[in-house]
Design a protein around this motif. Structure first.
Motif, PDB file in Angstrom:
ATOM      1  N   GLN A  70      -5.173 -11.943   1.762  1.00  0.00           N
ATOM      2  CA  GLN A  70      -4.014 -12.232   0.908  1.00  0.00           C
ATOM      3  C   GLN A  70      -3.906 -11.155  -0.171  1.00  0.00           C
ATOM      4  OE1 GLN A  70      -4.136 -16.232  -0.634  1.00  0.00           O
ATOM      5  NE2 GLN A  70      -4.537 -17.152   1.375  1.00  0.00           N
ATOM      6  N   VAL A  71      -2.866 -10.343  -0.063  1.00  0.00           N
ATOM      7  CA  VAL A  71      -2.627  -9.272  -1.025  1.00  0.00           C
ATOM      8  C   VAL A  71      -1.140  -9.249  -1.349  1.00  0.00           C
ATOM      9  CG1 VAL A  71      -2.711  -6.775  -1.443  1.00  0.00           C
ATOM     10  CG2 VAL A  71      -4.535  -7.885  -0.133  1.00  0.00           C
ATOM     11  N   ASN A  72      -0.831  -9.010  -2.606  1.00  0.00           N
ATOM     12  CA  ASN A  72       0.539  -8.734  -3.029  1.00  0.00           C
ATOM     13  C   ASN A  72       0.628  -7.278  -3.450  1.00  0.00           C
ATOM     14  OD1 ASN A  72       1.459 -11.510  -2.802  1.00  0.00           O
ATOM     15  ND2 ASN A  72       0.219 -11.913  -4.623  1.00  0.00           N
ATOM     16  N   CYS A  73       1.780  -6.667  -3.223  1.00  0.00           N
ATOM     17  CA  CYS A  73       1.960  -5.250  -3.553  1.00  0.00           C
ATOM     18  C   CYS A  73       3.366  -5.032  -4.066  1.00  0.00           C
ATOM     19  CB  CYS A  73       1.700  -4.383  -2.329  1.00  0.00           C
ATOM     20  SG  CYS A  73       1.986  -2.618  -2.607  1.00  0.00           S
ATOM     21  N   ASP A  74       3.485  -4.377  -5.210  1.00  0.00           N
ATOM     22  CA  ASP A  74       4.786  -4.054  -5.793  1.00  0.00           C
ATOM     23  C   ASP A  74       4.939  -2.533  -5.827  1.00  0.00           C
ATOM     24  OD1 ASP A  74       7.117  -3.754  -7.166  1.00  0.00           O
ATOM     25  OD2 ASP A  74       6.520  -4.932  -8.925  1.00  0.00           O
ATOM     26  N   LEU A  75       5.700  -1.991  -4.877  1.00  0.00           N
ATOM     27  CA  LEU A  75       5.888  -0.545  -4.801  1.00  0.00           C
ATOM     28  C   LEU A  75       6.871  -0.022  -5.846  1.00  0.00           C
ATOM     29  CD1 LEU A  75       6.033   0.002  -0.931  1.00  0.00           C
ATOM     30  CD2 LEU A  75       4.084   0.300  -2.470  1.00  0.00           C
ATOM     31  N   THR A  76       7.464  -0.905  -6.633  1.00  0.00           N
ATOM     32  CA  THR A  76       8.353  -0.467  -7.704  1.00  0.00           C
ATOM     33  C   THR A  76       7.649  -0.468  -9.061  1.00  0.00           C
ATOM     34  OG1 THR A  76       9.224  -2.687  -8.201  1.00  0.00           O
ATOM     35  CG2 THR A  76      10.311  -1.437  -6.439  1.00  0.00           C
ATOM     36  N   ALA A  77       6.433  -0.999  -9.113  1.00  0.00           N
ATOM     37  CA  ALA A  77       5.702  -1.047 -10.380  1.00  0.00           C
ATOM     38  C   ALA A  77       5.175   0.332 -10.749  1.00  0.00           C
ATOM     39  CB  ALA A  77       4.539  -2.035 -10.276  1.00  0.00           C
TER      40      ALA A  77
END
Length: 342
Positions: A70-77
Motif C-alpha cells: 500500500q503506497v500513495n504517490c503524488d507526482l504533483t507535490a
C-alpha cells in the motif's frame, strides 16, 4: 520493479535490461522506430561494464528497498511524496538505509515515507519557474536531455505527459530514478516514464518525433552549443516545443563568455552567451518564436550542501567576498529559460 531478475550476478546487463522492456516495445512503433531498432544494442553497450564505478553497491541498496503493498504517490507535490499508512518501523528503517546507500542525491527533493531527502538542488524551484510557460503537457511525448535523477520527469508526468523519456549517462541517477519508480508504480500502476543511461548523441539523428524536448543545464557543457541546439531541433516533430535552460551572462547581442579554464570550479563549461545571443543561436538552427521566459541568478538557497550531498556546492564556487562573482572572478551563475518551436 521486478526483483526476480536479481541474481548473484546482480550488476550484469541482463539483470538491468528488463527495466526497459516496455519502453523498447514503445520505441519499435511509428516515428520512434529508428530508435527502437538500435536501443537494445545501445543499452547492451553501456550496461556491459559490470564493474562500472559503484554499480554493485548501488544495486545492493536499490534491491534492499522493502516491498510494500500500500503506497500513495503524488507526482504533483514539490517533494514527489511517497506515503503509506501501512509501513512498519522496520520497513521505514530499511528504506532509510537503502536511500542513504544512493548518496549523493543532487536533484530533488524527494519524500520516501518518513524520510525526506533534501537534495543539493531545489529542482522544484526550477520547475516552478519553467512550468507556467510551457504548452500543456497533457498527452505529449516528452524527451528530457540530461535528466539527472529524473525529478523533472516525474513532474512532467504529473502534469499530464503521455510518456516521458530521459537520457543521462550517470548510473547513480538511474538507480535513484528506479528507487522512486519502484514505489510510484505500486501506487499508480505501470508508469510511462523511463530513464535511459545514454547520451544525447545516442538519440537517432533527425528523429522528428517528440512533442516537447527539455534540455536544462546541458548547453554550457557542450563544446559545440550550435550542434546541441540542432540535435534538439531534430528530435522534435514540426511544431514541437523546445524548453532550454542554460547559463548566460549579461551583455549585448554577440557577446559570449568562454572561461579561460574553470567556471564556478567546473572544468567542462565552454560557452556562456548573452540572452540575445542565445536567441540568435536558436533562430540560426531553425527554431521559431524563441523567447526568454525567465532569468534567474542561482541563490545559495537553491543550490547548497546538505546531509544528502555533503560535498562542495555553490557557496564554495563563489568569491567569498562577493557572491555575485565566481571563485575565478566571472559573473555568478545566471540562468535563462528559452521556449521555442521547431
Amino acid at each position: 520493479m521486478n526483483t526476480d531478475v536479481l541474481t548473484a550476478d546482480i550488476a550484469s546487463s541482463e539483470s538491468l535490461l528488463p527495466w526497459f522492456d516496455e519502453l523498447r516495445s514503445f520505441l519499435n512503433e511509428g516515428k520512434f522506430a529508428p530508435w527502437g531498432a538500435v536501443v537494445e544494442q545501445q543499452l547492451q553497450g553501456v550496461l556491459h561494464d559490470n564493474e562500472h564505478g559503484d554499480q554493485r553497491r548501488w544495486l545492493d541498496a536499490l534491491y534492499s528497498l522493502p516491498d510494500l503493498e500500500q503506497v500513495n504517490c503524488d507526482l504533483t507535490a514539490h517533494d514527489l511524496a511517497l506515503t503509506s499508512t501501512n509501513i512498519s518501523n522496520e520497513q521505514q528503517a530499511a528504506v532509510l538505509a537503502a536511500v542513504q546507500g544512493l548518496i549523493p542525491w543532487r536533484k530533488g527533493p524527494f519524500q520516501f515515507f518518513d524520510t525526506h531527502i533534501e537534495t543539493e538542488w531545489r529542482s522544484d524551484w526550477k520547475w516552478d519557474r519553467v512550468a507556467p510557460h510551457l504548452s500543456p503537457l497533457h498527452g505529449r511525448v516528452v524527451l528530457d536531455v540530461g535528466c539527472g535523477s529524473g525529478y523533472h520527469m516525474w513532474r512532467m508526468l504529473g502534469d499530464g505527459a503521455a510518456r516521458v523519456i530521459g537520457v543521462d549517462p550517470s548510473r547513480l541517477f538511474l538507480m535513484q530514478f528506479q528507487a522512486v519508480k519502484k514505489y510510484a508504480e505500486v501506487a499508480l500502476g505501470k508508469l510511462p516514464a523511463d530513464l535511459l543511461p545514454l547520451k544525447m548523441e545516442d538519440v537517432p539523428p533527425r528523429l522528428k518525433a517528440f512533442d516537447t524536448v527539455f534540455s536544462m543545464g546541458v548547453l554550457y557543457h557542450r563544446k559545440s552549443p550550435i550542434d546541441h541546439l540542432q540535435e534538439l531541433r531534430d528530435t522534435l516533430r514540426p511544431g514541437g516545443e523546445l524548453v532550454l535552460e542554460t547559463l548566460v551572462i549579461d551583455g549585448p547581442l554577440g557577446e559570449v563568455l568562454m572561461p579561460e579554464d574553470r567556471y564556478a570550479m567546473m572544468r567542462n563549461v565552454w560557452f556562456l552567451p548573452s540572452p540575445e545571443t542565445l536567441l540568435l543561436w536558436c533562430r540560426r538552427v531553425g527554431f521559431k518564436n524563441a523567447r526568454i521566459v525567465d532569468l534567474n541568478q542561482t541563490s545559495l538557497q537553491e543550490q547548497r550542501s546538505t546531509d544528502w550531498m555533503t560535498f562542495n556546492s555553490l557557496k564554495d564556487f563563489l568569491d567569498p567576498s562577493d557572491i555575485n562573482k565566481t571563485a575565478e572572478g566571472y559573473p555568478a551563475p545566471l540562468r535563462a529559460v528559452v521556449i521555442a518551436e521547431a
